[in-house]
Design a protein around this motif. Structure first.
Motif, mmCIF file in Angstrom:
data_model
loop_
_atom_site.group_PDB
_atom_site.id
_atom_site.type_symbol
_atom_site.label_atom_id
_atom_site.label_comp_id
_atom_site.label_asym_id
_atom_site.label_seq_id
_atom_site.Cartn_x
_atom_site.Cartn_y
_atom_site.Cartn_z
ATOM 1 N N ASP A 104 38.760 30.014 39.768
ATOM 2 C CA ASP A 104 38.347 28.856 40.575
ATOM 3 C C ASP A 104 39.442 28.471 41.575
ATOM 4 N N LEU A 105 40.690 28.602 41.170
ATOM 5 C CA LEU A 105 41.805 28.263 42.070
ATOM 6 C C LEU A 105 41.853 29.208 43.265
ATOM 7 N N GLU B 217 39.201 28.168 45.675
ATOM 8 C CA GLU B 217 39.584 26.934 46.377
ATOM 9 C C GLU B 217 40.735 27.140 47.349
ATOM 10 N N GLY B 218 41.327 28.343 47.360
ATOM 11 C CA GLY B 218 42.419 28.620 48.291
ATOM 12 C C GLY B 218 43.780 28.115 47.831
ATOM 13 N N LYS B 219 43.878 27.719 46.544
ATOM 14 C CA LYS B 219 45.170 27.241 46.030
ATOM 15 C C LYS B 219 46.030 28.389 45.517
ATOM 16 N N VAL B 220 45.374 29.499 45.220
ATOM 17 C CA VAL B 220 46.049 30.692 44.695
ATOM 18 C C VAL B 220 45.462 31.904 45.413
ATOM 19 N N ARG B 221 46.314 32.868 45.775
ATOM 20 C CA ARG B 221 45.810 34.077 46.452
ATOM 21 C C ARG B 221 45.435 35.175 45.452
ATOM 22 N N TYR B 222 46.308 35.401 44.475
ATOM 23 C CA TYR B 222 46.089 36.470 43.493
ATOM 24 C C TYR B 222 46.492 35.947 42.130
ATOM 25 N N ILE B 223 45.890 36.538 41.069
ATOM 26 C CA ILE B 223 46.236 36.081 39.725
ATOM 27 C C ILE B 223 46.790 37.226 38.887
ATOM 28 N N GLY B 224 47.630 36.833 37.916
ATOM 29 C CA GLY B 224 48.262 37.812 37.037
ATOM 30 C C GLY B 224 48.367 37.295 35.617
ATOM 31 N N LEU B 225 48.777 38.189 34.733
ATOM 32 C CA LEU B 225 49.024 37.867 33.330
ATOM 33 C C LEU B 225 50.448 38.275 32.985
ATOM 34 N N SER B 226 50.966 37.730 31.906
ATOM 35 C CA SER B 226 52.295 38.115 31.425
ATOM 36 C C SER B 226 52.240 38.363 29.927
ATOM 37 N N GLU B 227 52.783 39.496 29.510
ATOM 38 C CA GLU B 227 52.898 39.846 28.085
ATOM 39 C C GLU B 227 51.542 39.849 27.365
#
Length: 336
Positions: free
Chosen positions: A150-151, A154-164
């Motif tokens: 959703d972010l 909405e243009g608040k985030v360009r790309y998403i990632g995970l960690s561990e």
């Protein structure tokens, strides 16, 4: 020193330098220094020098400080936001008094709360790469990633990632919204992603790999000669890998790496970074000093032959390093 090369991180359109800059050590965490004394002015100067070298991919998290690290980066990049690629992370729960609860929170409502806070701390309208710092075992990953998606809308985030995250979790997350990158500890001293299915899954799904602690939390630099060399509040004192007999077993492995580095006329750190970069990974070595930043950047020009890679990997096969990479509490939060 030439500007370093860029590469695609994952298959979703993000382009970054082949090496980024881990900023965690530039501020304290819960009042304690992470890797020796933090100095804000020195950290900011290092970020500015990084840009000159082409290292404009900065890695932080709301956990670091908490909040202090993101605010330091905001100061450093003021007036030049468009020149930097900012990655930050959320998931370690921080209450309204800016105190860590040491719980992991991946609930959709907390995702929303975290992004608004990070945007404010970083003084920006958009985060380039937003990671879930640790997987919340009590919230379905589909719910967390749905909120992160959703972010993006909405243009608040360009790309998403995970960690561990585990291979299984990565697959579930990627089915909800394309995951651009996975961050995990990976170095000559920590090769678990090769054997637990994570690297295979990333290749299959076209997800980029961002190793943190590519120098084994400073171990490979050779500057630590004894467990007593750590400051009293240095968090590495809590890590089994750096304690007692484990420390000296690992030092024996390091001697062989040092020998190979000497033969190639590079530092052990540069050799270790060149090895990580040979894996089509975007390493984010952390430093708060220009001297080490420049040394690390030079590693991007080092070519390793198949024979040299084989020699390095034979010294420390997966699973040979003595001691866990975190204490028991933190080990419970990885590979979920």
């Amino acid at each position: 020193m030439s500007t370093i090369k860029t590469t695609a991180l994952g298959s979703q359109g993000l382009t970054v330098p082949v090496q980024g800059l881990g900023c965690m050590g530039m501020t304290t965490l819960a009042g304690a220094d992470i890797y020796g004394k933090a100095d804000e002015a020195e950290g900011i100067a290092t970020i500015h020098r990084a840009l000159e070298l082409g290292i404009n991919f900065l890695d932080t998290a709301d956990l670091y400080g908490p909040m202090l690290n993101e605010r330091l980066i905001a100061k450093a990049i003021k007036g030049s936001r468009d020149k930097y690629i900012i990655a930050t992370k959320f998931g370690w729960e921080i209450d309204d008094n800016e105190q860590l609860t040491w719980a992991i929170n991946g609930q959709p409502g907390y995702v929303r709360k975290s992004i608004e806070r990070s945007l404010k701390n970083l003084d920006t309208d958009v985060i380039d790469l937003y990671y879930l710092h640790r997987v919340d075992p009590n919230t379905p990953i589909e719910d967390t990633v749905g909120a992160m998606a959703d972010l993006v809308k909405e243009g608040k985030v360009r790309y998403i990632g995970l960690s561990e995250a585990s291979a299984e979790t990565i697959r579930k997350a990627h089915a909800v919204h394309p995951i651009t990158a996975l961050q995990s500890e990976y170095s000559l001293f920590e090769r678990e992603p090769e054997v637990n299915g994570v690297l295979d899954t990333l290749r299959e799904l076209g997800i980029g790999f961002v190793p943190y602690s590519p120098l084994g939390r400073g171990f490979i630099t050779g500057e630590i000669k004894s467990p007593d060399d750590f400051a009293a509040d240095d968090f590495r004192r809590q890590i089994p890998r750096f304690q007692g007999e484990n420390f000296y077993k690992n030092m024996d492995l390091l001697k062989q790496i040092n020998q190979l580095a000497a033969e190639k006329d590079v530092t052990p750190s540069q050799l270790a970074l060149a090895w990580v970069l040979s894996k089509n990974a975007v390493a984010i070595p952390g430093t708060k000093r220009i001297k080490y930043l420049e040394q690390n950047a030079a590693a991007t020009d080092i070519e390793l032959s198949a024979a040299e890679l084989a020699s390095l990997e034979s010294i420390i096969p997966p699973g040979v390093t003595a001691g866990n990479r975190y204490d028991d509490f933190s080990m419970n939060g990885v590979n979920i």
